[in-house]
Every structure is written in C-alpha cells, then in structure tokens.
Design a protein around this motif. Sequence first.
Motif, PDB file in Angstrom:
ATOM      1  N   LYS A 165      -9.512   1.806   1.338  1.00  0.00           N
ATOM      2  CA  LYS A 165      -8.655   2.937   1.661  1.00  0.00           C
ATOM      3  C   LYS A 165      -7.215   2.466   1.880  1.00  0.00           C
ATOM      4  CE  LYS A 165     -11.774   6.260   1.828  1.00  0.00           C
ATOM      5  NZ  LYS A 165     -11.708   7.452   0.953  1.00  0.00           N
ATOM      6  N   ILE A 166      -6.288   3.066   1.185  1.00  0.00           N
ATOM      7  CA  ILE A 166      -4.882   2.701   1.292  1.00  0.00           C
ATOM      8  C   ILE A 166      -4.218   3.533   2.396  1.00  0.00           C
ATOM      9  CG2 ILE A 166      -2.702   2.455   0.041  1.00  0.00           C
ATOM     10  CD1 ILE A 166      -5.050   0.779  -1.067  1.00  0.00           C
ATOM     11  N   LYS A 189      -1.749   5.788   4.449  1.00  0.00           N
ATOM     12  CA  LYS A 189      -0.856   6.829   3.943  1.00  0.00           C
ATOM     13  C   LYS A 189       0.585   6.358   3.873  1.00  0.00           C
ATOM     14  CE  LYS A 189      -3.586  10.867   5.225  1.00  0.00           C
ATOM     15  NZ  LYS A 189      -3.626  12.115   6.039  1.00  0.00           N
ATOM     16  N   GLU A 190       0.950   5.516   4.854  1.00  0.00           N
ATOM     17  CA  GLU A 190       2.351   5.079   4.881  1.00  0.00           C
ATOM     18  C   GLU A 190       2.718   4.173   3.725  1.00  0.00           C
ATOM     19  OE1 GLU A 190       0.065   2.452   7.879  1.00  0.00           O
ATOM     20  OE2 GLU A 190       0.101   4.560   7.222  1.00  0.00           O
ATOM     21  N   LEU A 191       1.702   3.652   3.005  1.00  0.00           N
ATOM     22  CA  LEU A 191       1.976   2.804   1.846  1.00  0.00           C
ATOM     23  C   LEU A 191       2.088   3.620   0.565  1.00  0.00           C
ATOM     24  CD1 LEU A 191      -0.334  -0.279   2.536  1.00  0.00           C
ATOM     25  CD2 LEU A 191       2.107  -0.008   3.018  1.00  0.00           C
ATOM     26  N   LYS A 192       1.780   4.902   0.667  1.00  0.00           N
ATOM     27  CA  LYS A 192       1.899   5.790  -0.484  1.00  0.00           C
ATOM     28  C   LYS A 192       3.124   6.670  -0.279  1.00  0.00           C
ATOM     29  CE  LYS A 192      -2.940   6.111  -1.921  1.00  0.00           C
ATOM     30  NZ  LYS A 192      -4.042   7.042  -2.240  1.00  0.00           N
ATOM     31  N   ILE A 193       4.215   6.275  -0.827  1.00  0.00           N
ATOM     32  CA  ILE A 193       5.464   6.993  -0.647  1.00  0.00           C
ATOM     33  C   ILE A 193       5.622   8.016  -1.758  1.00  0.00           C
ATOM     34  CG2 ILE A 193       7.972   6.790  -0.473  1.00  0.00           C
ATOM     35  CD1 ILE A 193       7.488   3.883   0.427  1.00  0.00           C
ATOM     36  N   ARG A 194       5.765   9.249  -1.395  1.00  0.00           N
ATOM     37  CA  ARG A 194       5.860  10.331  -2.395  1.00  0.00           C
ATOM     38  C   ARG A 194       7.285  10.881  -2.444  1.00  0.00           C
ATOM     39  NH1 ARG A 194       1.032  10.814  -4.646  1.00  0.00           N
ATOM     40  NH2 ARG A 194      -0.808  10.561  -3.352  1.00  0.00           N
TER      41      ARG A 194
END
Length: 270
Positions: free
Chosen positions: A262-263, A265-270
Amino acid sequence: MSNKTVLNLEGINNHIVNWLKTYAENSGVKGFVIGISGGIDSALTSTLCAQTGFPVLCVEMPIHQAQSHVNRANEHIDQLKKRFPNVFNDRIDLTPSFETFKNNVPTCENEKALHLTLANTRARLRMTALYYMAGIHGFLVAGTGNKVEDFGVGFYTKYGDGGVDVSPIADLMKSEVRELARFVGVPESILVAKPTDGLFGDDRSDEDQLGANYDELEWAMLEAEKGSKIENFEGRQAEVFAIFSRLNRINQHKMQPIPVCKIPKELKIR
C-alpha cells in the motif's frame, strides 16, 4: 489419533449440491469443469457437481501418468456418465507440452529444487488446460482440495490445482471426504487407493511427501485449532504435530491473500 464425528451425509451432500447450483445460477455460467486424477477428491467433487443438473465436463490430463491412475480415472468417468446424462468428458495429453517446456527452460544443478519445480509445472499446465476448457464452454473450474490440504498443510500447487473458481469440498476433512465419497457411490478402487498427487511420475504417495498420513494431519489440525502446543504431546503425536506446524507455517503464502504494498497517500501527489 482420532477426532471422529458423526456426519449427516445426506444433509452435507444436499448442502454442497445446492451451494454449487445457487453459485452457478447467480454467476450466469453454463456448467462445471473438473480435472479427474483417479483420486478420491476429484471423484467426489465431480459427483457432487453432476448432481446439480448442470453440464459437467470431466477432463483427464495425463503427464507421464501411472497406468493405475489412468485406469481409476477412466473407471470413475465411465461410471459417472452412466449415472448422470449431464456428464461428458475429454482427454488432453499434456505430456508433449510438458516435455517441450522442460526442454526449453534453463536446467538446475539442485536436483531436489528442479524435481519439485517441474512437479508444480505439471499442476500449472493442468490448470491452464482446465481454464481453456472452461473458457470455451462458459464453465466454472471446480476445485478438488480438502480442508487439510487447503488450510492445514498447504499441500497443493499455487496457481496449479490451487487455481480454481469454486471449492466445494474445502471445508471437509479427508476422513469426511472418504465418508461422503462412499455415500455418493465413488468406485471402490478409488476409495481404497493410497492418496497421491501423481506429480512426480513415480509411485510416491502423499504420506511419503508429507511425513504423515491424512488421519494424523487431521488430528494435528484439530489440536492446533484448540490451541494445543507441541509440549502437550510425546512420541509419534509430537512428531506429527511438529510436521503439521511446520507445513502450516511455511505454506501460509498459499493460504493468505496476496500481499499488496500500500502506497501512502502523501506519496501520491495529484
């Protein structure tokens, strides 16, 4: 070593058949396909599927198979077709495919690892063939694993005979499989045959591979479920409990869902 229970065989039979029937109806599929090995688990599973009234395809898939296994498989298929008009069969000789694969992959100096890997390859080729047949007919692949194999010691091939759509007998211990198989009329030659996966091209039994027979492993599984520890036992009981505990531990990767990384959320920048 005994944990004998009294079974309502007619009730269990009807429950599984109705479960299979309901699942198939809800899935919108046309029937079931089962690999027939000449062993008791596949014989019971195919008989239960046949009782649903849905079309049932029994597939024999030899890979350097012992003649005794072939004979038992054919005896069962012939008997089942006479009993149920919705049963039909096919035979896919996977020996040439297996040999082609074996001759085109790198070899290995570790003979034990090589033989085990090739044994698992046989099971995975069979899974591929079953899903091919399921695909062209619109069927479900019915699994043949019992509770001791599937959830006790993990005695099956990942993405081989473990690759199925439904598992109708996976909540039955091996002793319960034997009782229900006799109840539904599985041939005597299969009922008395020594369990074997037939993946090594020789006469080694499941007990030879596991180090304990299914009655012993069933006992150990029930003891483990009660929270028993190896210190509670001695002699053969301690030996069997240790075998079960080790196999259960090292094969958890088969019994548990595939780990997903699980990645955050803060590493997935949208």
